[in-house]
Design a protein around this motif. Structure first.
Motif, PDB file in Angstrom:
ATOM      1  N   ARG A 218      -1.911   0.071 -16.639  1.00 48.43           N
ATOM      2  CA  ARG A 218      -2.156   0.417 -15.393  1.00 48.43           C
ATOM      3  C   ARG A 218      -1.444   1.349 -14.736  1.00 48.43           C
ATOM      4  O   ARG A 218      -1.697   2.509 -13.725  1.00 48.43           O
ATOM      5  N   TRP A 219      -0.151   1.205 -15.071  1.00 51.34           N
ATOM      6  CA  TRP A 219       0.841   1.353 -13.911  1.00 51.34           C
ATOM      7  C   TRP A 219       1.355   3.145 -14.625  1.00 51.34           C
ATOM      8  O   TRP A 219       1.476   4.030 -13.653  1.00 51.34           O
TER       9      TRP A 219
ATOM     10  N   LEU B  29      -7.624  -0.535 -11.817  1.00 52.22           N
ATOM     11  CA  LEU B  29      -7.281  -0.869  -9.855  1.00 52.22           C
ATOM     12  C   LEU B  29      -7.140  -0.159  -9.181  1.00 52.22           C
ATOM     13  O   LEU B  29      -6.965  -0.110  -8.171  1.00 52.22           O
ATOM     14  N   PRO B  30      -5.420   0.389  -9.231  1.00 57.90           N
ATOM     15  CA  PRO B  30      -4.570   0.865  -8.598  1.00 57.90           C
ATOM     16  C   PRO B  30      -5.219   1.774  -8.990  1.00 57.90           C
ATOM     17  O   PRO B  30      -4.656   3.046  -7.585  1.00 57.90           O
TER      18      PRO B  30
ATOM     19  N   LEU C 255      -7.934   3.794  -8.484  1.00 58.16           N
ATOM     20  CA  LEU C 255      -9.011   3.695  -7.600  1.00 58.16           C
ATOM     21  C   LEU C 255      -9.430   5.459  -7.283  1.00 58.16           C
ATOM     22  O   LEU C 255     -10.348   5.494  -7.105  1.00 58.16           O
ATOM     23  N   ASP C 256      -8.223   5.013  -6.369  1.00 52.69           N
ATOM     24  CA  ASP C 256      -7.910   6.480  -5.466  1.00 52.69           C
ATOM     25  C   ASP C 256      -8.458   8.145  -6.353  1.00 52.69           C
ATOM     26  O   ASP C 256      -9.356   8.792  -5.913  1.00 52.69           O
TER      27      ASP C 256
ATOM     28  N   ILE D 134       1.287  -1.993  -0.109  1.00 51.29           N
ATOM     29  CA  ILE D 134       0.156   0.038   0.237  1.00 51.29           C
ATOM     30  C   ILE D 134       0.840   0.867  -0.353  1.00 51.29           C
ATOM     31  O   ILE D 134       0.746   1.779  -0.798  1.00 51.29           O
TER      32      ILE D 134
ATOM     33  N   HIS E 120     -14.948  10.523  -3.424  1.00 52.45           N
ATOM     34  CA  HIS E 120     -14.269   8.738  -3.434  1.00 52.45           C
ATOM     35  C   HIS E 120     -15.899   8.175  -3.860  1.00 52.45           C
ATOM     36  O   HIS E 120     -15.891   7.427  -3.464  1.00 52.45           O
ATOM     37  N   VAL E 121     -16.188   8.785  -4.917  1.00 51.11           N
ATOM     38  CA  VAL E 121     -17.278   8.381  -5.617  1.00 51.11           C
ATOM     39  C   VAL E 121     -17.016   7.499  -7.364  1.00 51.11           C
ATOM     40  O   VAL E 121     -15.995   8.736  -8.092  1.00 51.11           O
ATOM     41  N   LEU E 122     -17.055   6.674  -7.957  1.00 51.09           N
ATOM     42  CA  LEU E 122     -16.498   5.784  -8.735  1.00 51.09           C
ATOM     43  C   LEU E 122     -17.732   6.573 -10.433  1.00 51.09           C
ATOM     44  O   LEU E 122     -19.010   5.273  -9.725  1.00 51.09           O
TER      45      LEU E 122
ATOM     46  N   VAL F 203      -5.713  -9.249 -12.187  1.00 50.21           N
ATOM     47  CA  VAL F 203      -6.433 -10.087 -12.334  1.00 50.21           C
ATOM     48  C   VAL F 203      -7.099 -10.866 -13.098  1.00 50.21           C
ATOM     49  O   VAL F 203      -7.542 -10.027 -13.388  1.00 50.21           O
TER      50      VAL F 203
ATOM     51  N   ASP G 245     -19.156   4.835 -14.065  1.00 45.28           N
ATOM     52  CA  ASP G 245     -18.463   3.955 -14.467  1.00 45.28           C
ATOM     53  C   ASP G 245     -17.984   4.516 -15.982  1.00 45.28           C
ATOM     54  O   ASP G 245     -17.032   4.509 -16.731  1.00 45.28           O
TER      55      ASP G 245
ATOM     56  N   PHE H 187     -20.651   2.064  -6.650  1.00 46.05           N
ATOM     57  CA  PHE H 187     -19.945   3.710  -6.782  1.00 46.05           C
ATOM     58  C   PHE H 187     -18.928   3.715  -5.648  1.00 46.05           C
ATOM     59  O   PHE H 187     -18.110   5.150  -6.078  1.00 46.05           O
ATOM     60  N   THR H 188     -17.603   2.870  -4.992  1.00 46.54           N
ATOM     61  CA  THR H 188     -16.989   2.873  -4.394  1.00 46.54           C
ATOM     62  C   THR H 188     -15.632   1.796  -4.961  1.00 46.54           C
ATOM     63  O   THR H 188     -16.395   1.004  -5.313  1.00 46.54           O
TER      64      THR H 188
ATOM     65  N   ALA I  63     -12.003 -12.390  -7.806  1.00 51.13           N
ATOM     66  CA  ALA I  63     -10.508 -12.261  -9.537  1.00 51.13           C
ATOM     67  C   ALA I  63      -9.854 -13.039  -9.537  1.00 51.13           C
ATOM     68  O   ALA I  63      -9.713 -13.660  -9.846  1.00 51.13           O
ATOM     69  N   GLY I  64      -9.070 -13.205  -7.949  1.00 54.09           N
ATOM     70  CA  GLY I  64      -7.759 -13.181  -8.423  1.00 54.09           C
ATOM     71  C   GLY I  64      -6.964 -12.458  -7.207  1.00 54.09           C
ATOM     72  O   GLY I  64      -6.735 -11.549  -7.503  1.00 54.09           O
TER      73      GLY I  64
ATOM     74  N   ALA J 158      -3.154 -10.922  -6.697  1.00 49.85           N
ATOM     75  CA  ALA J 158      -3.088 -10.016  -7.648  1.00 49.85           C
ATOM     76  C   ALA J 158      -3.266  -8.581  -7.351  1.00 49.85           C
ATOM     77  O   ALA J 158      -3.239  -7.364  -7.511  1.00 49.85           O
TER      78      ALA J 158
ATOM     79  N   SER K 116      -1.991  -4.549  -6.116  1.00 52.96           N
ATOM     80  CA  SER K 116      -2.667  -3.596  -6.906  1.00 52.96           C
ATOM     81  C   SER K 116      -2.671  -2.847  -5.825  1.00 52.96           C
ATOM     82  O   SER K 116      -3.387  -1.982  -6.057  1.00 52.96           O
ATOM     83  N   GLY K 117      -2.513  -3.050  -4.673  1.00 49.77           N
ATOM     84  CA  GLY K 117      -2.800  -2.090  -3.213  1.00 49.77           C
ATOM     85  C   GLY K 117      -4.104  -2.561  -2.891  1.00 49.77           C
ATOM     86  O   GLY K 117      -4.589  -1.697  -1.739  1.00 49.77           O
TER      87      GLY K 117
ATOM     88  N   ASP L 282     -10.858  -2.275 -15.564  1.00 53.18           N
ATOM     89  CA  ASP L 282     -11.341  -3.195 -14.363  1.00 53.18           C
ATOM     90  C   ASP L 282      -9.814  -3.352 -13.732  1.00 53.18           C
ATOM     91  O   ASP L 282      -9.602  -2.586 -12.631  1.00 53.18           O
TER      92      ASP L 282
ATOM     93  N   LEU M 206     -14.172   6.334 -14.817  1.00 51.31           N
ATOM     94  CA  LEU M 206     -13.383   4.732 -14.992  1.00 51.31           C
ATOM     95  C   LEU M 206     -13.069   4.137 -16.266  1.00 51.31           C
ATOM     96  O   LEU M 206     -11.939   3.669 -17.347  1.00 51.31           O
TER      97      LEU M 206
ATOM     98  N   ILE N 215       2.598   1.502  -3.542  1.00 51.82           N
ATOM     99  CA  ILE N 215       1.959   1.875  -4.584  1.00 51.82           C
ATOM    100  C   ILE N 215       1.251   4.081  -4.001  1.00 51.82           C
ATOM    101  O   ILE N 215       1.337   4.755  -5.374  1.00 51.82           O
TER     102      ILE N 215
END
Lengths: 500, 329
Positions: free
Chosen positions: A414-415, A359-360, A362-363, A328, A370-372, A348, A374, B193-194, B205-206, B209, B213-214, A355, A377, A331
């Motif tokens: 992703r990185w 994934l890394p 999302l913050d 953590i 903190h609302v994602l 994954v 679609d 949504f979060t 799913a994994g 990994a 990924s944190g 996705d 993304l 990253i």
């Protein structure tokens, strides 16, 4: 016209929407070593897996000695005289060496319903002796042996019954030079017995020196079959890629000064049993290479820098004094890591490309609320995937359907999306074809020029020499103390001498 | 080159068609549970001569949905991560006991007490699963057994009752609907949504990994078990105000009901990225209609259970993805 041993006629195989093999027809002759090459995802393995019953084909036929064969599994394939040494581990743990060698053929040793284990072990030992692998004992559990020995056992398993066709799928990369020589010897023997070897490899010089003819696949389509004696490596590359490869494969600059600014300091890092007291500094904008034998500890070192090592001692510190002791934290402080174990640790596997890319990050994508969303993304994933030229249907596609090279592109996407400053790449081009390799090298060079610092851990000596500003050789878990600076005179032998 | 172009176009159109088919197949898969829900409602309504969907019966149906649906929300999170929880029934029973006991003093405190009791059992599950690395179904089967024993012990002499006056006063549909809706909406929001939801899916799913990924996988796994226990603790409150007392069998087989509901609602049993929150709602409704329909047909409880079991088995067999070899954690 030589005698045809095996014909593939119009073979097709699709996975979901991906057409892995399209109408491929190839003739394989008696008494030849026939190379099968192509980039990742070109369908070489898939074609051979349909031949040996690992997958079922959608359509098309295989004709062996004038008779159509249609096998449902490897045991049936063996009975028809076809065998395969697979790319991954093809022996079963929890069984003895003898049980593995005779897997599916135990009936020979059964009398009145009871298996005669002694007879089986005895015969297996004789086989191992005949092959010159006396140090392997048939009665041992196979788990006692390492990957390479298990590959040697697989050679025995798939050739002892003199099959008419032996498929060797990308096996040599798992073997040391010694193991390779053993394999070549047996390939030659099979050929001299009038049987056929189908040899899949990414190592083109190996293909040219060991094969009589070479067939090329590209994107699941048959391209051409050529005589190995008539072509060069570059000719093969052209056939595989479909265009001329640029001259710029590795980076070309020499003599650039490495920045004095240190971005990461590693002090006395020890992981019990794997790494002992390793220290080094990473400078801004450099590519620092780590080389050594597979078990030298360099792979674990990548994890240690990323905070992913269990039981690590010593310190990994950023320029501002931040200690990195967890994934953590790594990253959060802009360290990225691409593992050698791509399918388990880098992506994954059962998720979509989108996705995985998000994934890394999302913050950041969530913003202050903190609302994602679609849409956001999706845009982010598409942008990163496009930048990396990921070959895909769309970002909803699952990464499990991608070839190795494309998976690695997703990892990098992703990185890069995360905009990490320190990038640890463990075996970044493992199992990846020339075209994607060139892309990855170009990307590394660009990142370096943008002031990113890269740690590159690799078993491929040429890419270390071609890409790195400095190379540290590891031996038995320690920094061997030898540091090689970027230099056009550097040769493979310079590195090998320090590794062993 | 014209010939080459046509064949290329042909190949492209085959590819797009195949893609369309794949997209269509996944859409059908997604709405199949909804179709099933409508179909089953209609079929049972006809078979029971309109009794099933009569207004009075719908109210009865709804009163059965709440507990299943609320508790299923927590289990949904667990199963998304690829875990299982067999201890839900016992959590409900213990939380109901705690609620009854505390309701003699103060109802809000009693509700909190029930939630806390559920969270504690969830923490026990989480501890053995995460810290001791015991498979989740083994851990939760053990806690199911253990706490069922505790419930039986507490109810040896007579069913345990709460403060009758205060609890009966709360038994109204508006309260139950409100609580259920709040749980569903809040859970839906966080799941959809979060990063909470994305992380759960990634773990399913994994896991390794995801960690690389944190995602703090161990922490997530532990707290999701706690959360699921707490949610079921809340469901226990609804259960008590409906039933009025706790017996040795209170909540028994809730875990099976939840699991059947989620799976027939379209949830992959190994979790992962293909789960959808709708699975909770559609699945719970589908399950309740199915069992109520069987009652309306006049089947004995034993026959009902048998049929539900067969349905469960069939749905799992049809929907489980044999291509992806995944192990339930």
């Amino acid at each position: 016209m030589p005698d045809v041993r095996l014909q593939a006629i119009d073979v097709c195989k699709t996975f979901g929407v991906i057409k892995a093999v399209q109408n491929v027809s190839i003739d394989f002759y008696k008494g030849e070593v026939h190379g099968l090459i192509g980039e990742n995802g070109s369908g070489k393995s898939t074609l051979m897996h349909t031949l040996t019953g690992i997958f079922s084909s959608d359509s098309g036929r295989f004709i062996l000695d004038g008779k159509e064969v249609h096998v449902k599994n490897q045991v049936e394939a063996n009975k028809e005289g076809i065998s395969i040494i697979v790319q991954e581990l093809g022996t079963l743990s929890g069984l003895t060496v003898a049980e593995n060698i005779f897997l599916g053929h135990e009936d020979r040793f059964v009398k009145f319903g009871i298996k005669n284990t002694n007879a089986m072990v005895k015969e297996a030992d004789e086989l191992l002796k005949k092959y010159g692998f006396e140090r392997i004992h048939a009665a041992d559990m196979i788990d006692r042996y390492n990957f390479e020995d298990r590959k040697l056992i697989e050679i025995v398993k798939s050739t002892y019954f003199s099959p008419k066709v032996v498929v060797i799928d990308e096996t040599t990369t798992a073997l040391s030079q010694e193991g390779r020589e053993e394999l070549y010897k047996h390939m030659k023997r099979i050929k001299e017995e009038g049987n056929t070897v189908i040899f899949i490899s990414h190592d083109l010089s190996e293909v040219l020196s060991k094969c009589d003819r070479v067939s090329v696949l590209r994107d699941g389509v048959y391209i051409d079959t050529v005589n190995a004696a008539d072509v060069t490596e570059d000719d093969l590359k052209k056939l595989m890629v479909g265009r001329e490869l640029g001259e710029h494969y590795y980076r070309e600059d020499y003599g650039e000064k490495i920045s004095d600014e240190v971005v990461l300091t590693v002090r006395n890092v020890t992981v019990p049993g794997i790494i002992h007291d390793v220290s080094f500094e990473l400078h801004k904008g450099e590519i620092l290479g780590f080389g050594g034998l597979s078990e030298c500890g360099m792979h674990e070192l990548g994890k240690a820098v990323f905070g992913a090592s269990y039981d690590r001692e010593g310190s990994v510190t950023l320029a501002d004094g931040t200690e990195i002791d967890s994934i953590i934290k790594a990253i959060k402080h802009s360290i990225a890591y691409a593992s050698k174990d791509r399918d388990n640790e880098s992506i994954v596997i059962n998720e979509s490309i989108g996705d995985n890319i998000c994934l890394p990050s999302l913050d950041e994508l969530g913003g202050s609320a903190h609302v994602l969303i679609d849409k956001k993304l999706k845009e982010f994933a598409e942008k990163q995937a496009k930048e990396m030229n990921v070959k895909m249907v769309d970002t909803e596609q699952f990464v499990s359907e991608l070839s190795g090279g494309n998976k690695q592109k997703v990892v990098l996407a992703r990185w890069i999306g995360k905009n990490s400053d320190i990038i640890v790449l463990d075996s970044p081009t493992r199992g990846i074809d020339v075209k994607v390799k060139a892309d990855i090298y170009a990307l590394m060079d660009e990142m370096r020029k943008n002031g990113k610092s890269i740690i590159m851990i690799s078993e491929e000596i040429m890419e270390l020499i071609g890409m790195c500003d400095r190379i540290i050789i590891m031996k038995d878990g320690r920094n061997s103390g030898e540091e090689l600076l970027r230099n056009p005179e550097l040769t493979e032998n310079d590195l090998i001498a320090k590794m062993v | 080159m014209a010939g080459g172009d046509t064949s290329k176009n042909e190949a492209l159109s085959i590819e797009t068609n195949a893609l369309k088919r794949a997209v269509l197949a996944s859409r059908i898969r997604a709405i199949l549970p909804v179709i099933g829900l409508v179909a089953i409602s209609l079929i049972f309504n006809i078979l029971s001569a309109g009794k099933l969907l009569a207004p009075s019966n719908i109210k009865l149906l709804m009163s059965q949905v709440y507990v299943t649906m609320i508790a299923a929300t927590g289990v949904f999170f667990i199963m998304t991560m690829g875990g299982l929880d067999f201890s839900q029934g016992s959590i409900l029973g213990v939380a109901a006991l705690v609620f009854c006991f505390l309701s003699k003093y103060n109802v809000p405190i009693a509700i909190l007490g029930g939630i806390l009791a559920g969270a504690c059992i969830g923490a026990v599950n989480g501890f053995f699963y995460v810290k001791r690395k015991v498979k989740s179904f083994v851990v939760t089967i053990c806690t199911m057994f253990l706490f069922r024993g505790a419930i039986e012990f507490a109810t040896t002499n007579a069913p345990v009752q709460g403060d009758i006056v205060k609890t009966v006063a709360l038994n109204n549909d508006r309260l139950k609907i409100t609580i259920t809706l709040i749980v569903l909406v809040v859970a839906f929001f966080f799941f959809r949504f979060t990063k909470f939801g994305k992380y759960l899916k990634a773990i399913g799913a994994g896991e390794k990994a995801a960690a690389f990924s944190g995602v703090e996988t161990d922490k997530m796994k532990f707290w999701v078990y706690v959360l699921s226990g707490a949610i079921t603790g809340l469901a226990a409150f609804i259960n008590v105000i409906k039933v009025g007392s706790v017996t040795a069998n209170s909540g028994s087989q809730l875990e099976t009901r939840i699991m059947i509901a989620l799976v027939i609602g379209g949830m992959p049993i190994s979790g992962g990225s293909k789960v959808r929150f709708e699975n909770v709602v559609v699945g719970s409704l589908l399950y309740i209609i199915l069992s109520a329909g069987l009652v309306a047909l006049g089947l004995t409880p034993a026959m009902q259970q048998l049929i539900e079991g067969v349905v469960f088995l069939i749905v799992v067999a049809i929907t489980s993805d044999r291509n992806s070899v995944q192990v339930v954690k």
